[in-house]
Design a protein around this motif. Structure first.
Motif, PDB file in Angstrom:
ATOM      1  N   LYS A 133      15.515  58.125  27.225  1.00 27.49           N
ATOM      2  CA  LYS A 133      16.068  59.350  26.643  1.00 27.49           C
ATOM      3  C   LYS A 133      14.998  60.160  25.914  1.00 27.49           C
ATOM      4  CE  LYS A 133      18.876  59.031  23.100  1.00 27.49           C
ATOM      5  NZ  LYS A 133      18.418  59.988  22.051  1.00 27.49           N
TER       6      LYS A 133
ATOM      7  N   HIS B 234      17.192  62.046  18.797  1.00 25.34           N
ATOM      8  CA  HIS B 234      18.462  62.700  19.090  1.00 25.34           C
ATOM      9  C   HIS B 234      18.374  63.666  20.270  1.00 25.34           C
ATOM     10  CE1 HIS B 234      19.111  61.320  14.891  1.00 25.34           C
ATOM     11  NE2 HIS B 234      20.365  61.208  15.268  1.00 25.34           N
TER      12      HIS B 234
ATOM     13  N   LYS C  50      18.353  65.042  24.121  1.00 20.34           N
ATOM     14  CA  LYS C  50      19.215  64.787  25.268  1.00 20.34           C
ATOM     15  C   LYS C  50      18.393  64.149  26.392  1.00 20.34           C
ATOM     16  CE  LYS C  50      22.517  68.515  24.384  1.00 20.34           C
ATOM     17  NZ  LYS C  50      23.188  69.720  24.937  1.00 20.34           N
ATOM     18  N   TYR C  51      19.096  63.505  27.316  1.00 23.57           N
ATOM     19  CA  TYR C  51      18.430  62.924  28.465  1.00 23.57           C
ATOM     20  C   TYR C  51      17.822  64.028  29.316  1.00 23.57           C
ATOM     21  CZ  TYR C  51      20.814  58.543  27.339  1.00 23.57           C
ATOM     22  OH  TYR C  51      21.262  57.411  26.718  1.00 23.57           O
TER      23      TYR C  51
ATOM     24  N   LEU D 285      29.487  55.847  29.537  1.00 26.70           N
ATOM     25  CA  LEU D 285      29.566  55.896  28.078  1.00 26.70           C
ATOM     26  C   LEU D 285      28.384  55.197  27.417  1.00 26.70           C
ATOM     27  CD1 LEU D 285      33.304  55.347  27.083  1.00 26.70           C
ATOM     28  CD2 LEU D 285      31.883  57.353  26.661  1.00 26.70           C
TER      29      LEU D 285
ATOM     30  N   TYR E 270      25.401  55.420  28.087  1.00 23.60           N
ATOM     31  CA  TYR E 270      24.306  56.373  27.887  1.00 23.60           C
ATOM     32  C   TYR E 270      24.569  57.239  26.655  1.00 23.60           C
ATOM     33  CZ  TYR E 270      22.604  55.331  32.618  1.00 23.60           C
ATOM     34  OH  TYR E 270      22.105  54.716  33.733  1.00 23.60           O
ATOM     35  N   TYR E 271      25.801  57.694  26.514  1.00 20.74           N
ATOM     36  CA  TYR E 271      26.109  58.636  25.449  1.00 20.74           C
ATOM     37  C   TYR E 271      26.180  57.982  24.075  1.00 20.74           C
ATOM     38  CZ  TYR E 271      27.112  61.790  29.286  1.00 20.74           C
ATOM     39  OH  TYR E 271      27.004  62.575  30.406  1.00 20.74           O
TER      40      TYR E 271
ATOM     41  N   TYR F 148      23.281  58.489  21.571  1.00 16.74           N
ATOM     42  CA  TYR F 148      23.147  59.661  20.716  1.00 16.74           C
ATOM     43  C   TYR F 148      23.502  59.320  19.266  1.00 16.74           C
ATOM     44  CZ  TYR F 148      22.736  62.713  24.819  1.00 16.74           C
ATOM     45  OH  TYR F 148      22.318  63.326  25.972  1.00 16.74           O
ATOM     46  N   HIS F 149      24.187  58.203  19.068  1.00 20.40           N
ATOM     47  CA  HIS F 149      24.729  57.863  17.747  1.00 20.40           C
ATOM     48  C   HIS F 149      24.256  56.513  17.216  1.00 20.40           C
ATOM     49  CE1 HIS F 149      27.368  61.280  18.412  1.00 20.40           C
ATOM     50  NE2 HIS F 149      27.723  60.751  19.561  1.00 20.40           N
TER      51      HIS F 149
ATOM     52  N   TYR G 153      31.248  58.125  15.430  1.00 19.96           N
ATOM     53  CA  TYR G 153      31.227  58.360  16.872  1.00 19.96           C
ATOM     54  C   TYR G 153      30.715  57.123  17.611  1.00 19.96           C
ATOM     55  CZ  TYR G 153      32.305  63.357  16.742  1.00 19.96           C
ATOM     56  OH  TYR G 153      32.937  64.576  16.593  1.00 19.96           O
TER      57      TYR G 153
ATOM     58  N   TYR H 196      32.785  55.100  20.455  1.00 15.47           N
ATOM     59  CA  TYR H 196      32.286  54.841  21.805  1.00 15.47           C
ATOM     60  C   TYR H 196      32.279  53.342  22.100  1.00 15.47           C
ATOM     61  CZ  TYR H 196      30.693  59.637  22.669  1.00 15.47           C
ATOM     62  OH  TYR H 196      30.640  60.991  22.892  1.00 15.47           O
TER      63      TYR H 196
ATOM     64  N   HIS I 218      30.099  67.367  37.485  1.00 12.96           N
ATOM     65  CA  HIS I 218      29.374  67.527  36.225  1.00 12.96           C
ATOM     66  C   HIS I 218      27.953  68.073  36.379  1.00 12.96           C
ATOM     67  CE1 HIS I 218      27.420  66.086  32.424  1.00 12.96           C
ATOM     68  NE2 HIS I 218      28.568  66.477  31.926  1.00 12.96           N
TER      69      HIS I 218
END
Length: 358
Positions: free
Chosen positions: A61, A76, A78-79, A140, A142-143, A146-147, A210, A214, A263
């Motif tokens: 990332k 933080h 994005k990919y 999920l 992957y996302y 972010y947290h 978050y 997740y 997407h």
């Protein structure tokens, strides 16, 4: 085959390609002859693959495929690549390995009703549901980065032990021992303690919430997929597991392809399917595909304690590597939480051995 009945492993799909000519499972006379060297190799392989999975996803990332000691903004970021394409490639690689394993079986044993790919609609129609659940869960993962950082993810993913156990109790009516229920409580407390931060900012508190959300959703998806997968496996026990893998991964590829169109189609048409890929991204994809092989080896050659050791060591290994690579800060609450989670995992598998039989 005994390993077809095993599905209390957390977050495990129909296992990666296996040859039916491989040695029998643990508990048989042949498996008792497996040397400690092989078990040590299996533990090391599973530990490295498990710990490196979180590290590689987090690393991929970062800008330019990863930078040592990244800044807060880089953490933080994005990919740079499409996570849906990487997820598709993971399923494609698994599918290819399944076909390769089947090809070897066909050459050595011939084609039979249990190892041929052709099947009926009644059998194939069972695979889309777990394939869809696994796709959602894998996206999920992957996302969540972010947290949370890699060590936090490595700990939180153990929540699927709780979800899988509870769903098995509710849906399949499988009884749980008192030790297992106590282990679930300890596991939850350990995960919570490991994520506690000292004087977090409002943004960090929101991000932590978050991350927990997740993690819980991923655990539920993994548990539901596990329960449904066992139902499929038990429906025809003689079916070659590579055939089951093949159809699961084919539907996984199909759902990921649909998600790509929904997407990421415009971006892919503009920048290409492999835009933003780096060496780290390629290694990450291979790692995710081959992790199932190590899990399968544990089922065949190892035992529950192998999974306990590898999972526990992987949590600490991920944390220590993240300190030097990503500037992760080890806190007393993280140490305590990780140790509590390790104890809980051990108690879970100890309680599993004492689990009441139906």
């Amino acid at each position: 085959m005994e390993h077809r009945k095993v599905k209390d492993q957390e977050d495990i799909e129909l296992q990666a390609p296996l040859s039916e000519s491989a040695p029998p499972l643990s508990g048989t006379n042949s498996s008792k002859k497996i040397t400690w060297k092989l078990k040590t190799f299996v533990i090391c392989a599973l530990t490295v693959l498990t710990s490196s999975q979180a590290i590689l996803i987090y690393w991929s990332k970062l800008p330019a495929g990863g930078s040592i000691n990244p800044t807060l903004d880089e953490k933080h970021a994005k990919y740079k690549y499409s996570v849906s394409t990487s997820n598709f490639l993971v399923e494609a690689l698994k599918c290819a390995m399944s076909v390769a394993a089947l090809s070897r079986i066909w050459n050595s044993e011939g084609v039979s009703d249990d190892n041929k790919l052709s099947t009926t609609f009644d059998e194939v129609k069972l695979y889309p549901i777990p394939a869809l659940l696994y796709m959602a869960k894998n996206l999920l993962q992957y996302y969540i980065f972010y947290h949370v950082e890699a060590p936090g993810y490595q700990i939180l993913k153990n929540l699927n032990i709780i979800s899988t156990g509870i769903l098995y109790r509710i849906i399949l009516k499988r009884k749980l021992s008192n030790i297992q229920w106590a282990a679930f409580l300890l596991l939850f407390l350990g995960c919570t303690n490991a994520q506690i931060q000292t004087n977090p900012s409002p943004e960090e508190e929101k991000s932590n919430i978050y991350g927990w959300a997740y993690a819980i959703i991923m655990a539920l998806l993994s548990g539901l997929a596990g329960v449904y997968t066992e139902a499929i496996m038990k429906k025809r026990l003689s079916r070659n597991i590579n055939v089951q893998n093949f159809w699961l991964y084919v539907f996984g590829m199909a759902f990921n392809f649909i998600w790509i169109i929904i997407h990421d189609l415009d971006e892919i048409l503009e920048r290409g399917f492999f835009h933003g890929y780096s060496l780290i991204t390629v290694v990450m994809i291979m790692n995710q595909a081959f992790s199932g092989l190590a899990v399968s080896a544990v089922i065949k050659f190892g035992d529950n304690i192998v999974k306990v050791y590898s999972t526990s060591v992987a949590m600490f290994l991920t944390a220590f590597v993240s300190v030097y690579m990503f500037g992760f800060t080890l806190t007393p609450t993280f140490y305590i939480g990780t140790m509590v989670v390790s104890i809980a995992i051990y108690l879970h598998y100890t309680g599993k051995q004492q689990q009441p039989q139906k």
